[in-house]
Enzyme design. Sequence first.
Site, short mmCIF file in Angstrom:
data_model
loop_
_atom_site.label_atom_id
_atom_site.label_comp_id
_atom_site.label_asym_id
_atom_site.label_seq_id
_atom_site.Cartn_x
_atom_site.Cartn_y
_atom_site.Cartn_z
N TYR A 154 0.84 -1.20 0.00
CA TYR A 154 0.00 0.00 0.00
C TYR A 154 0.88 1.26 0.00
O TYR A 154 0.64 2.20 -0.77
CB TYR A 154 -0.89 -0.04 1.25
CG TYR A 154 -1.92 1.06 1.34
CD1 TYR A 154 -3.10 1.00 0.61
CD2 TYR A 154 -1.71 2.16 2.17
CE1 TYR A 154 -4.05 2.01 0.71
CE2 TYR A 154 -2.65 3.18 2.28
CZ TYR A 154 -3.82 3.10 1.55
OH TYR A 154 -4.76 4.10 1.64
N LYS A 158 0.98 4.13 -2.92
CA LYS A 158 0.59 5.52 -2.64
C LYS A 158 1.76 6.48 -2.87
O LYS A 158 1.55 7.63 -3.27
CB LYS A 158 0.05 5.64 -1.21
CG LYS A 158 -1.27 4.89 -1.00
CD LYS A 158 -2.37 5.43 -1.90
CE LYS A 158 -3.71 4.78 -1.65
NZ LYS A 158 -4.78 5.33 -2.51
P1 NAI Z 1 -13.49 2.27 0.79
O1 NAI Z 1 -12.97 0.88 0.87
O2 NAI Z 1 -14.56 2.71 1.71
O3 NAI Z 1 -13.98 2.57 -0.72
C1 NAI Z 1 -13.21 2.20 -1.83
C2 NAI Z 1 -14.10 2.18 -3.06
O4 NAI Z 1 -13.28 1.77 -4.17
C3 NAI Z 1 -15.24 1.16 -2.96
O5 NAI Z 1 -16.44 1.72 -3.47
C4 NAI Z 1 -14.76 0.00 -3.84
O6 NAI Z 1 -15.82 -0.76 -4.40
C5 NAI Z 1 -13.98 0.77 -4.91
N1 NAI Z 1 -13.01 -0.08 -5.61
C6 NAI Z 1 -12.17 -0.99 -5.08
N2 NAI Z 1 -11.46 -1.59 -6.05
C7 NAI Z 1 -11.83 -1.04 -7.22
C8 NAI Z 1 -11.47 -1.25 -8.58
N3 NAI Z 1 -10.57 -2.18 -8.93
N4 NAI Z 1 -12.07 -0.48 -9.55
C9 NAI Z 1 -13.01 0.44 -9.21
N5 NAI Z 1 -13.41 0.66 -7.94
C10 NAI Z 1 -12.83 -0.07 -6.96
O7 NAI Z 1 -12.19 3.20 0.91
P2 NAI Z 1 -12.01 4.72 1.40
O8 NAI Z 1 -11.56 4.69 2.80
O9 NAI Z 1 -13.15 5.55 1.00
O10 NAI Z 1 -10.71 5.11 0.52
C11 NAI Z 1 -10.79 5.82 -0.70
C12 NAI Z 1 -9.36 6.15 -1.13
O11 NAI Z 1 -8.73 6.94 -0.12
C13 NAI Z 1 -8.48 4.92 -1.34
O12 NAI Z 1 -7.61 5.14 -2.43
C14 NAI Z 1 -7.68 4.86 -0.06
O13 NAI Z 1 -6.46 4.21 -0.23
C15 NAI Z 1 -7.51 6.34 0.24
N6 NAI Z 1 -7.20 6.61 1.63
C16 NAI Z 1 -8.07 6.23 2.63
C17 NAI Z 1 -7.74 6.48 3.94
C18 NAI Z 1 -8.62 6.08 5.07
O14 NAI Z 1 -8.19 6.22 6.21
N7 NAI Z 1 -9.85 5.63 4.84
C19 NAI Z 1 -6.49 7.16 4.29
C20 NAI Z 1 -5.67 7.53 3.17
C21 NAI Z 1 -6.03 7.25 1.90
#
Ligand code: NAI
Length: 246
Positions: A154, A158
């Site tokens: 990860y 990133k």
């Molecule tokens: P989440 O798991 O709640 O949502 C992720 C979304 O991406 C889901 O709707 C999922 O179906 C979709 N997804 C997964 N694989 C996919 C693919 N191959 N093609 C299209 N869609 C796909 O995650 P969250 O927490 O909302 O994270 C969103 C972004 O923010 C991610 O890139 C994550 O790495 C980043 N992020 C999140 C943090 C956190 O603490 N939640 C912190 C730093 C970054």
Amino acid sequence: MSGALDGQTALVTGGSRGIGLAIAQVLASDGARVAIVDIDEDGAASAAARLEGSGHAGYLCDVGDPRQCSTTVAAVAKAQGVVTILINNAGITRDNLLLRMKDEDWDSVIKVNLTGAFNMTRAACRGMMKRRSGSIVNISSVIGLMGNAGQTNYGASKAGLVGLTKSVARELAKRGVRCNAVAPGYIATDMTADLDERTTRELGTRIPMGRLGEPSDVADVARFLAGPEARYITGQVLAVDGGMAM
Ligand code: NAI
């Protein structure tokens, strides 16, 4: 309805829930037509239907597949207009200690988080370049800046997004296309929902502001970078982390 993003078409990957959904909501409430792109087809459709305003739609697409990305970008252009805002938000985690990390856990995280952003950017940038206008926002992470034990895949994905962001910014600046990144800290979403109470409490002590972030904390910054207020900003990484990575 009139807003600062009237007439723009915004594609948000992983927009069915969490941070992506919050970003889709602020872009829609500012007047953009939003395309929610996700592997969760029903989630994308129902999220799009609930956005403020009209002209939004959901699309089934795995960002890890370059062909699906280009057909989706073409379908969005046909139905909703050429994509002028691209939010590369889709991301996954497959955490494990280095010695225990399986090849497939490394590959899948790089494929979705990093190659996915490359696939979508390559597919969408042609339309932006033709218009000499566009804004790309990549959702990186503080883990890409600071590293984290158990997250080599990860963290690498990133950090890779930071290099991608700066290279795209340099390559497309003269064509009127900007590219920036947001590096969220710990945000309360499904991705972090599995953390137990003790870990969440400990995390709180490592965050100067003393709390996990909300999806809207990230969404407002992504909206700023995507919109006209950031017209002279490109190649930047903005941490939204309550002070964690300073
Ligand atoms: P989440 O798991 O709640 O949502 C992720 C979304 O991406 C889901 O709707 C999922 O179906 C979709 N997804 C997964 N694989 C996919 C693919 N191959 N093609 C299209 N869609 C796909 O995650 P969250 O927490 O909302 O994270 C969103 C972004 O923010 C991610 O890139 C994550 O790495 C980043 N992020 C999140 C943090 C956190 O603490 N939640 C912190 C730093 C970054």
